[in-house]
Write a protein that holds these residues in place. Sequence first.
Motif, PDB file in Angstrom:
ATOM      1  N   THR A  12       0.831  -1.206   0.000  1.00  0.00           N
ATOM      2  CA  THR A  12       0.000   0.000   0.000  1.00  0.00           C
ATOM      3  C   THR A  12       0.865   1.256   0.000  1.00  0.00           C
ATOM      4  O   THR A  12       0.521   2.252  -0.633  1.00  0.00           O
ATOM      5  CB  THR A  12      -0.999   0.022   1.174  1.00  0.00           C
ATOM      6  N   GLY A  13       2.002   1.205   0.690  1.00  0.00           N
ATOM      7  CA  GLY A  13       2.916   2.342   0.676  1.00  0.00           C
ATOM      8  C   GLY A  13       3.495   2.600  -0.701  1.00  0.00           C
ATOM      9  O   GLY A  13       3.591   3.751  -1.149  1.00  0.00           O
ATOM     10  N   ARG A  14       3.879   1.547  -1.399  1.00  0.00           N
ATOM     11  CA  ARG A  14       4.409   1.696  -2.767  1.00  0.00           C
ATOM     12  C   ARG A  14       3.325   2.194  -3.704  1.00  0.00           C
ATOM     13  O   ARG A  14       3.581   2.992  -4.597  1.00  0.00           O
ATOM     14  CB  ARG A  14       4.973   0.363  -3.278  1.00  0.00           C
ATOM     15  N   ARG A  15       2.105   1.711  -3.523  1.00  0.00           N
ATOM     16  CA  ARG A  15       0.993   2.156  -4.367  1.00  0.00           C
ATOM     17  C   ARG A  15       0.781   3.659  -4.203  1.00  0.00           C
ATOM     18  O   ARG A  15       0.598   4.382  -5.181  1.00  0.00           O
ATOM     19  CB  ARG A  15      -0.267   1.369  -4.010  1.00  0.00           C
ATOM     20  N   ARG A  16       0.843   4.142  -2.948  1.00  0.00           N
ATOM     21  CA  ARG A  16       0.715   5.589  -2.713  1.00  0.00           C
ATOM     22  C   ARG A  16       1.889   6.347  -3.331  1.00  0.00           C
ATOM     23  O   ARG A  16       1.702   7.412  -3.924  1.00  0.00           O
ATOM     24  CB  ARG A  16       0.626   5.878  -1.214  1.00  0.00           C
ATOM     25  N   ALA A  17       3.093   5.803  -3.205  1.00  0.00           N
ATOM     26  CA  ALA A  17       4.279   6.459  -3.766  1.00  0.00           C
ATOM     27  C   ALA A  17       4.188   6.545  -5.287  1.00  0.00           C
ATOM     28  O   ALA A  17       4.533   7.572  -5.883  1.00  0.00           O
ATOM     29  CB  ALA A  17       5.544   5.718  -3.342  1.00  0.00           C
ATOM     30  N   ILE A  22       3.107   9.711 -10.222  1.00  0.00           N
ATOM     31  CA  ILE A  22       2.242  10.001 -11.375  1.00  0.00           C
ATOM     32  C   ILE A  22       1.757  11.439 -11.286  1.00  0.00           C
ATOM     33  O   ILE A  22       1.810  12.185 -12.274  1.00  0.00           O
ATOM     34  CB  ILE A  22       1.058   9.015 -11.437  1.00  0.00           C
ATOM     35  N   ARG A  23       1.304  11.837 -10.115  1.00  0.00           N
ATOM     36  CA  ARG A  23       0.804  13.203  -9.937  1.00  0.00           C
ATOM     37  C   ARG A  23       1.900  14.229 -10.234  1.00  0.00           C
ATOM     38  O   ARG A  23       1.665  15.216 -10.937  1.00  0.00           O
ATOM     39  CB  ARG A  23       0.283  13.396  -8.516  1.00  0.00           C
ATOM     40  N   ALA A  24       3.094  14.009  -9.695  1.00  0.00           N
ATOM     41  CA  ALA A  24       4.196  14.944  -9.920  1.00  0.00           C
ATOM     42  C   ALA A  24       4.531  15.053 -11.405  1.00  0.00           C
ATOM     43  O   ALA A  24       4.750  16.155 -11.929  1.00  0.00           O
ATOM     44  CB  ALA A  24       5.418  14.515  -9.117  1.00  0.00           C
ATOM     45  N   ALA A  25       4.563  13.919 -12.104  1.00  0.00           N
ATOM     46  CA  ALA A  25       4.861  13.931 -13.545  1.00  0.00           C
ATOM     47  C   ALA A  25       3.765  14.646 -14.315  1.00  0.00           C
ATOM     48  O   ALA A  25       4.038  15.415 -15.244  1.00  0.00           O
ATOM     49  CB  ALA A  25       5.034  12.500 -14.057  1.00  0.00           C
ATOM     50  N   ARG A  26       2.521  14.418 -13.916  1.00  0.00           N
ATOM     51  CA  ARG A  26       1.391  15.077 -14.588  1.00  0.00           C
ATOM     52  C   ARG A  26       1.458  16.586 -14.397  1.00  0.00           C
ATOM     53  O   ARG A  26       1.297  17.359 -15.352  1.00  0.00           O
ATOM     54  CB  ARG A  26       0.068  14.535 -14.035  1.00  0.00           C
ATOM     55  N   LEU A  27       1.733  17.024 -13.178  1.00  0.00           N
ATOM     56  CA  LEU A  27       1.824  18.457 -12.919  1.00  0.00           C
ATOM     57  C   LEU A  27       3.007  19.080 -13.662  1.00  0.00           C
ATOM     58  O   LEU A  27       2.905  20.188 -14.184  1.00  0.00           O
ATOM     59  CB  LEU A  27       1.942  18.715 -11.414  1.00  0.00           C
ATOM     60  N   ASP A  49      -8.370   7.846  -8.371  1.00  0.00           N
ATOM     61  CA  ASP A  49      -8.073   6.765  -7.423  1.00  0.00           C
ATOM     62  C   ASP A  49      -6.656   6.236  -7.604  1.00  0.00           C
ATOM     63  O   ASP A  49      -5.990   5.877  -6.629  1.00  0.00           O
ATOM     64  CB  ASP A  49      -9.067   5.612  -7.581  1.00  0.00           C
ATOM     65  N   ILE A  50      -6.172   6.197  -8.831  1.00  0.00           N
ATOM     66  CA  ILE A  50      -4.800   5.741  -9.094  1.00  0.00           C
ATOM     67  C   ILE A  50      -3.810   6.722  -8.472  1.00  0.00           C
ATOM     68  O   ILE A  50      -2.875   6.316  -7.765  1.00  0.00           O
ATOM     69  CB  ILE A  50      -4.547   5.574 -10.606  1.00  0.00           C
ATOM     70  N   GLU A  51      -4.000   8.012  -8.720  1.00  0.00           N
ATOM     71  CA  GLU A  51      -3.089   9.016  -8.174  1.00  0.00           C
ATOM     72  C   GLU A  51      -3.105   9.034  -6.650  1.00  0.00           C
ATOM     73  O   GLU A  51      -2.090   9.319  -6.023  1.00  0.00           O
ATOM     74  CB  GLU A  51      -3.427  10.415  -8.700  1.00  0.00           C
ATOM     75  N   GLN A  52      -4.241   8.733  -6.058  1.00  0.00           N
ATOM     76  CA  GLN A  52      -4.349   8.744  -4.602  1.00  0.00           C
ATOM     77  C   GLN A  52      -3.889   7.430  -3.967  1.00  0.00           C
ATOM     78  O   GLN A  52      -3.845   7.316  -2.740  1.00  0.00           O
ATOM     79  CB  GLN A  52      -5.787   9.037  -4.194  1.00  0.00           C
ATOM     80  N   GLY A  53      -3.558   6.444  -4.802  1.00  0.00           N
ATOM     81  CA  GLY A  53      -3.099   5.163  -4.285  1.00  0.00           C
ATOM     82  C   GLY A  53      -4.213   4.289  -3.760  1.00  0.00           C
ATOM     83  O   GLY A  53      -3.976   3.349  -3.014  1.00  0.00           O
TER      84      GLY A  53
END
Length: 80
Positions: A12-17, A22-27, A49-53
């Motif tokens: 779950t930690g890796r999923r959040r990371a 993804i969010r950082a790359a998108r921004l 949901d993907i970006e939020q993990g």
Amino acid sequence: MPRLPPPTERVTGRRRAIGEQIRAARLHANLTQEAVALRIDMRLATYSDIEQGHSSPLLDTLIRVADAIGVPLSHLVREE
């Protein structure tokens, strides 16, 4: 078909990371969540949901996300 056990804290930690990467790359690419979701033909809520993990995307989905943002897949899943 047997059910998988619940994910470990490491998973779950890796999923959040990964979602954060993804969010950082998108921004960095100056894209909105909606723009990426449209590019990959996905509902905005699902992409969010993907970006939020909160979800575990398939590898094919991660490839489509990387392509839509314009970064290598490895950029989204690397461990730092």
